[in-house]
Design an enzyme around this catalytic site. Structure first.
Site, mmCIF file in Angstrom:
data_model
loop_
_atom_site.group_PDB
_atom_site.id
_atom_site.type_symbol
_atom_site.label_atom_id
_atom_site.label_comp_id
_atom_site.label_asym_id
_atom_site.label_seq_id
_atom_site.Cartn_x
_atom_site.Cartn_y
_atom_site.Cartn_z
ATOM 1 N N ARG A 228 4.773 16.119 2.298
ATOM 2 C CA ARG A 228 3.900 15.444 3.275
ATOM 3 C C ARG A 228 3.218 14.288 2.563
ATOM 4 O O ARG A 228 2.478 14.498 1.596
ATOM 5 C CB ARG A 228 2.861 16.417 3.841
ATOM 6 C CG ARG A 228 1.746 15.720 4.591
ATOM 7 C CD ARG A 228 0.898 16.652 5.416
ATOM 8 N NE ARG A 228 1.636 17.130 6.565
ATOM 9 C CZ ARG A 228 1.075 17.705 7.626
ATOM 10 N NH1 ARG A 228 -0.223 17.915 7.663
ATOM 11 N NH2 ARG A 228 1.808 18.103 8.643
ATOM 12 N N HIS B 103 7.385 12.644 11.967
ATOM 13 C CA HIS B 103 7.064 14.065 11.742
ATOM 14 C C HIS B 103 8.244 14.898 12.274
ATOM 15 O O HIS B 103 8.105 15.630 13.259
ATOM 16 C CB HIS B 103 5.753 14.406 12.468
ATOM 17 C CG HIS B 103 5.103 15.668 12.006
ATOM 18 N ND1 HIS B 103 5.628 16.477 11.015
ATOM 19 C CD2 HIS B 103 3.952 16.278 12.411
ATOM 20 C CE1 HIS B 103 4.824 17.513 10.837
ATOM 21 N NE2 HIS B 103 3.812 17.424 11.654
ATOM 22 N N CYS C 45 0.910 18.616 18.914
ATOM 23 C CA CYS C 45 1.290 19.194 17.618
ATOM 24 C C CYS C 45 0.136 19.915 16.945
ATOM 25 O O CYS C 45 0.350 20.769 16.086
ATOM 26 C CB CYS C 45 1.868 18.117 16.708
ATOM 27 S SG CYS C 45 0.663 16.883 16.169
ATOM 28 N N ASP D 99 -1.238 13.224 20.976
ATOM 29 C CA ASP D 99 -1.578 13.550 19.591
ATOM 30 C C ASP D 99 -2.932 12.902 19.319
ATOM 31 O O ASP D 99 -3.398 12.048 20.093
ATOM 32 C CB ASP D 99 -0.484 13.001 18.649
ATOM 33 C CG ASP D 99 -0.700 13.414 17.191
ATOM 34 O OD1 ASP D 99 -1.479 14.354 16.934
ATOM 35 O OD2 ASP D 99 -0.091 12.781 16.305
ATOM 36 N N ARG E 196 7.106 26.099 14.612
ATOM 37 C CA ARG E 196 7.265 25.422 13.317
ATOM 38 C C ARG E 196 7.988 26.347 12.339
ATOM 39 O O ARG E 196 8.848 25.932 11.580
ATOM 40 C CB ARG E 196 5.891 25.018 12.743
ATOM 41 C CG ARG E 196 5.151 23.947 13.529
ATOM 42 C CD ARG E 196 5.865 22.613 13.472
ATOM 43 N NE ARG E 196 6.039 22.133 12.123
ATOM 44 C CZ ARG E 196 5.114 21.485 11.419
ATOM 45 N NH1 ARG E 196 3.953 21.182 11.962
ATOM 46 N NH2 ARG E 196 5.370 21.079 10.184
ATOM 47 N N GLN F 12 8.009 18.744 13.032
ATOM 48 C CA GLN F 12 7.267 19.049 14.262
ATOM 49 C C GLN F 12 8.158 18.853 15.484
ATOM 50 O O GLN F 12 8.095 19.622 16.443
ATOM 51 C CB GLN F 12 6.040 18.131 14.351
ATOM 52 C CG GLN F 12 5.177 18.395 15.567
ATOM 53 C CD GLN F 12 4.458 19.728 15.493
ATOM 54 O OE1 GLN F 12 3.789 20.024 14.527
ATOM 55 N NE2 GLN F 12 4.605 20.561 16.521
HETATM 56 N N1 NVA Z 1 -0.503 12.111 13.888
HETATM 57 C C1 NVA Z 1 -1.202 13.159 13.163
HETATM 58 C C2 NVA Z 1 -0.369 14.401 13.118
HETATM 59 C C3 NVA Z 1 -1.043 15.575 12.444
HETATM 60 C C4 NVA Z 1 -0.183 16.775 12.359
HETATM 61 C C5 NVA Z 1 -1.537 12.667 11.770
HETATM 62 O O1 NVA Z 1 -0.691 12.036 11.130
HETATM 63 O O2 NVA Z 1 -2.654 12.925 11.307
HETATM 64 N N1 CP Z 2 1.070 19.883 13.375
HETATM 65 C C1 CP Z 2 0.881 19.865 12.044
HETATM 66 O O1 CP Z 2 1.672 19.314 11.278
HETATM 67 O O2 CP Z 2 -0.243 20.519 11.625
HETATM 68 P P1 CP Z 2 -0.847 20.545 10.153
HETATM 69 O O3 CP Z 2 -1.409 19.183 9.867
HETATM 70 O O4 CP Z 2 -1.916 21.603 10.232
HETATM 71 O O5 CP Z 2 0.238 20.913 9.189
#
Ligand code: NVA
Ligand code: CP
Length: 307
Positions: free
Chosen positions: A101, A128, A264, A224, A292, A131
């Site tokens: 990540r 992502h 998500c 989101d 997930r 997801q």
């Molecule tokens: N768009 C959000 C998704 C979190 C799972 C982010 O990148 O923070």
């Molecule tokens: N949806 C998702 O990726 O959640 P987290 O940021 O908690 O991993």
């Protein structure tokens, strides 16, 4: 040849479908396969915070007979001190796969180009894909076949979730609509790639500037956070600019009567979605969060099988 999942269109329609089939099987029989028996280790690296991704990878790797190695960049050499390529060359001698990540998509591309083990995008600024496998699995469970369904994503159309919906949704043959204000549209290159993919699968891509029209006839409505990780300094402006795109009962009522609502998570209740919708009868967010686990297990099994 080593396969990676860096962006949603790294999978063909048939490959995506096969992974979702396997995820459904693994959901029914959670400990059916143990390709990581040994146990082999999978590294899961986090430059950003996480709850769902961390837990689902850790539990999923253990379910597959392996050992999860969770690494925070903050206390590793990656991130300024050592390159992604050098990190991967150290890890590949000891682990079966790497999930990461991070911020820039280019870091994932560099890592994947320089390693022999599968690299999985566990969220970047741009995409992502893990997801999306979970989201598509959830939609399939509730609606059956994906091809031909219409999904509308509202809000920050440039965020990772919107862009992944464009690529993964069109790969599945869905009609993907994005409703976002000026300045928050998905990248032109992603729209072009999604449009090309849609031409091959029978799906389509439509961009809307206004929210109301975008959900008419939709089978699935998605949003989101308006403030993705890394965008915190823009919070005040984003809350103002994106305010009209909130998914509330009035907006959801314009979609099909049985439209599903997905998010998500984590959600900012009262901002991009009301608590009424999030906790309402059309919301499938808890199935989505559980999925997930099943989707990523299927992805790992599939990637390890390709090697
Ligand atoms: N768009 C959000 C998704 C979190 C799972 C982010 O990148 O923070
Ligand atoms: N949806 C998702 O990726 O959640 P987290 O940021 O908690 O991993």
């Amino acid at each position: 040849m080593t396969r990676h999942l860096l962006r949603d269109d790294d999978l063909s329609q048939a490959e995506q479908s096969a992974i979702l089939d396997l995820a459904l099987e693994l959901k029914k029989d959670r400990f059916a396969v143990t390709p990581l028996a040994g146990p082999q280790t999978v590294a899961v690296i986090f430059d950003k915070s996480s709850t769902r991704t961390r837990v689902s990878f850790a539990v999923g790797i253990a379910d597959l007979g392996g050992v999860p190695l969770i690494i925070s960049t903050a206390n590793s050499q990656l991130g300024g001190k050592e390159t992604a390529t050098d990190t991967a060359r150290v890890l590949e001698r000891q682990v079966a796969a790497i999930a990461w990540r991070t911020y820039a998509q280019s870091g994932l591309e560099e890592m994947a180009a320089g390693t022999t083990v599968p690299v999985i995008n566990a969220l970047s600024d741009d995409f992502h894909p893990c997801q999306l496998l979970a989201d598509l699995l959830t939609i399939r469970e509730h609606r059956g076949a994906l091809a031909g369904l219409t999904v509308t994503f509202l809000g920050d159309g440039a965020c990772n979730m919107a862009q992944s919906y464009l690529l993964a949704g069109t790969t599945a043959g869905m009609h993907v609509r994005i409703a976002a204000p000026a300045g928050y549209e998905p990248a032109d290159a992603v729209v072009a790639d999604a449009t090309r993919r849609a031409q091959a699968t029978g799906g389509s891509v439509t961009l809307f500037a206004e929210p109301a029209e975008s959900v008419v006839g939709a089978d699935v409505v998605v949003t989101d956070t308006w403030v993705s990780m890394g965008r915190e300094s823009e919070k005040a402006e984003r809350l103002t600019r994106l305010n009209a795109y909130q998914v509330n009962a009035e907006l959801l009522a314009r979609a099909k009567p049985d439209a599903l609502f997905l998010h998500c998570l984590p959600a900012d209740r009262g901002f991009e979605v009301t608590a009424e919708v999030l906790d309402g009868p059309q919301s499938v967010i808890w199935d989505e969060a559980e999925n997930r686990l099943h989707a990523q297990k299927a992805l790992l099994v599939w990637l390890l099988h390709q090697a």
